[in-house]
Design an enzyme around this catalytic site. Sequence first.
Site, PDB file in Angstrom:
ATOM      1  NE  ARG A 155      57.959-125.945 -40.885  1.00 42.01           N
ATOM      2  CZ  ARG A 155      58.093-125.727 -42.197  1.00 42.01           C
ATOM      3  NH1 ARG A 155      57.096-125.226 -42.889  1.00 42.01           N
ATOM      4  NH2 ARG A 155      59.229-126.025 -42.807  1.00 42.01           N
ATOM      5  CB  ILE A 156      49.988-124.058 -38.282  1.00 44.60           C
ATOM      6  CG1 ILE A 156      50.989-122.968 -38.684  1.00 44.60           C
ATOM      7  CG2 ILE A 156      48.875-123.479 -37.401  1.00 44.60           C
ATOM      8  CD1 ILE A 156      50.421-121.877 -39.596  1.00 44.60           C
ATOM      9  CB  SER A 177      49.478-139.433 -47.444  1.00 42.23           C
ATOM     10  OG  SER A 177      50.595-138.609 -47.267  1.00 42.23           O
ATOM     11  CB  ILE A 232      43.899-120.200 -37.613  1.00 39.01           C
ATOM     12  CG1 ILE A 232      44.312-121.673 -37.703  1.00 39.01           C
ATOM     13  CG2 ILE A 232      43.210-119.903 -36.306  1.00 39.01           C
ATOM     14  CD1 ILE A 232      45.493-122.026 -36.814  1.00 39.01           C
ATOM     15  NE  ARG A 234      45.984-116.575 -46.803  1.00 39.01           N
ATOM     16  CZ  ARG A 234      46.856-116.369 -45.815  1.00 39.01           C
ATOM     17  NH1 ARG A 234      46.492-116.471 -44.554  1.00 39.01           N
ATOM     18  NH2 ARG A 234      48.094-116.017 -46.091  1.00 39.01           N
ATOM     19  CD  GLU A 263      41.447-111.532 -44.205  1.00 44.04           C
ATOM     20  OE1 GLU A 263      40.793-112.480 -43.732  1.00 44.04           O
ATOM     21  OE2 GLU A 263      42.672-111.390 -44.024  1.00 44.04           O
ATOM     22  CG  HIS A 281      44.510-112.318 -41.200  1.00 41.81           C
ATOM     23  ND1 HIS A 281      44.354-112.504 -42.548  1.00 41.81           N
ATOM     24  CD2 HIS A 281      45.547-113.115 -40.847  1.00 41.81           C
ATOM     25  CE1 HIS A 281      45.260-113.363 -42.994  1.00 41.81           C
ATOM     26  NE2 HIS A 281      46.000-113.743 -41.974  1.00 41.81           N
TER      27      HIS A 281
HETATM   28  C1  8YV Z   1      49.581-112.058 -42.360  1.00 46.40           C
HETATM   29  C2  8YV Z   1      49.374-114.572 -42.793  1.00 46.40           C
HETATM   30  O1  8YV Z   1      48.640-111.991 -43.337  1.00 46.40           O
HETATM   31  O2  8YV Z   1      51.393-115.737 -42.569  1.00 46.40           O
HETATM   32  C3  8YV Z   1      50.363-115.601 -43.193  1.00 46.40           C
HETATM   33  O3  8YV Z   1      50.088-116.325 -44.162  1.00 46.40           O
HETATM   34  O4  8YV Z   1      48.261-114.638 -43.154  1.00 46.40           O
HETATM   35  C4  8YV Z   1      49.781-113.462 -41.880  1.00 46.40           C
HETATM   36  O5  8YV Z   1      50.728-113.757 -41.008  1.00 46.40           O
HETATM   37  C5  8YV Z   1      50.699-111.262 -42.886  1.00 46.40           C
HETATM   38  O6  8YV Z   1      51.333-111.925 -43.946  1.00 46.40           O
HETATM   39  C6  8YV Z   1      51.672-110.710 -41.915  1.00 46.40           C
HETATM   40  O7  8YV Z   1      52.625-109.902 -42.546  1.00 46.40           O
END
Ligand code: 8YV
Length: 315
Positions: A155-156, A177, A232, A234, A263, A281
């Site tokens: 989605r992102i 895929s 954006i 991990r 982090e 983050h």
């Molecule tokens: C924050 C995130 O770490 O949505 C995620 O996976 O990494 C972030 O939005 C956090 O969970 C916000 O509460």
Amino acid sequence: MTKPHVLQMGSYPDWDMPPLEARFVIHRLYEAPDRAAMLAEVGPKVRAIATRGDLGASAEVIAACPQLELIAVNGVGYDAVDFEAARARGIKVTNTPGVLDGECADIAVGMMLALARGIIGGDAYTRSGDWAKKGPYPLQRRVWGQRAGILGLGRIGMELGRRLQGFGMKISYLARSPKPVPEGWEFIADPAELAAASDFLFVTALANASTRHIVNARVLQALGPRGMLFNISRAQNIDEAALLDALEEGAIGGAGLDVFEGEPALNPRFAALNNVVLQPHVGSATVETRVAMGKLMLDNMVAHFDGAPLLTEVI
Ligand code: 8YV
């Protein structure tokens, strides 16, 4: 009705707490002076864990809660939840997908513009008076019309692609895929080939064992000295040691990073670089989206204890 006991792993915005406390007895593990003692005392009563994407729930915490039924993540990423431990005991996991896509796409675009156009350095140049002393600011890199690669088209990634289309970019993407995508978006299955086809490479994939270090030295080499990398997702999706080497040697053009190994601590090698834009983050960190995330997490918890279907169940 007696309130179920909930173990809270990290802080939430203030507005999330009254509705949570109205329905549940909340135990804040992150505030406990003695974590082990708190786990031993409240663990046996806990029926749900409320956590965040960055904090998850470890096997140790899950084991300390023998009555645990639900792990509710305030975040889309659930990689920090020990899935094996949860699955083995039939514990449900929920997350907050869908409500943060635009925010995460926005921060990626922001880092791209900031890095390619030197916006942060330009601000310092203007404030410090260097403009008057040294003359025009050094010329920067064009953004519009360049080639973008999106590694992980969920989605992102889709939201990001739509924004990059607005910049007239050629979009390539990697996913498990080919997906139904707007005309002209190209599917590339190999990460190094995707990097070679990109001026700006964006990592938006969720993190799991198969994506660990998916951006490695080979991918960075393919991106090349003019290529810029944005993460954006991990930190574990990138081989951070290889990335630091590539940035220090100029093997890639630069990086915009919202996530880091270990982090919130930062490897000081990042801070010494001038070809990076670093963010703490904050992909989903707007008031509007955090309101929606808090509500979705709570709605999942309430649904579970009311015996209603979960809204956004991961397993
Ligand atoms: C924050 C995130 O770490 O949505 C995620 O996976 O990494 C972030 O939005 C956090 O969970 C916000 O509460």
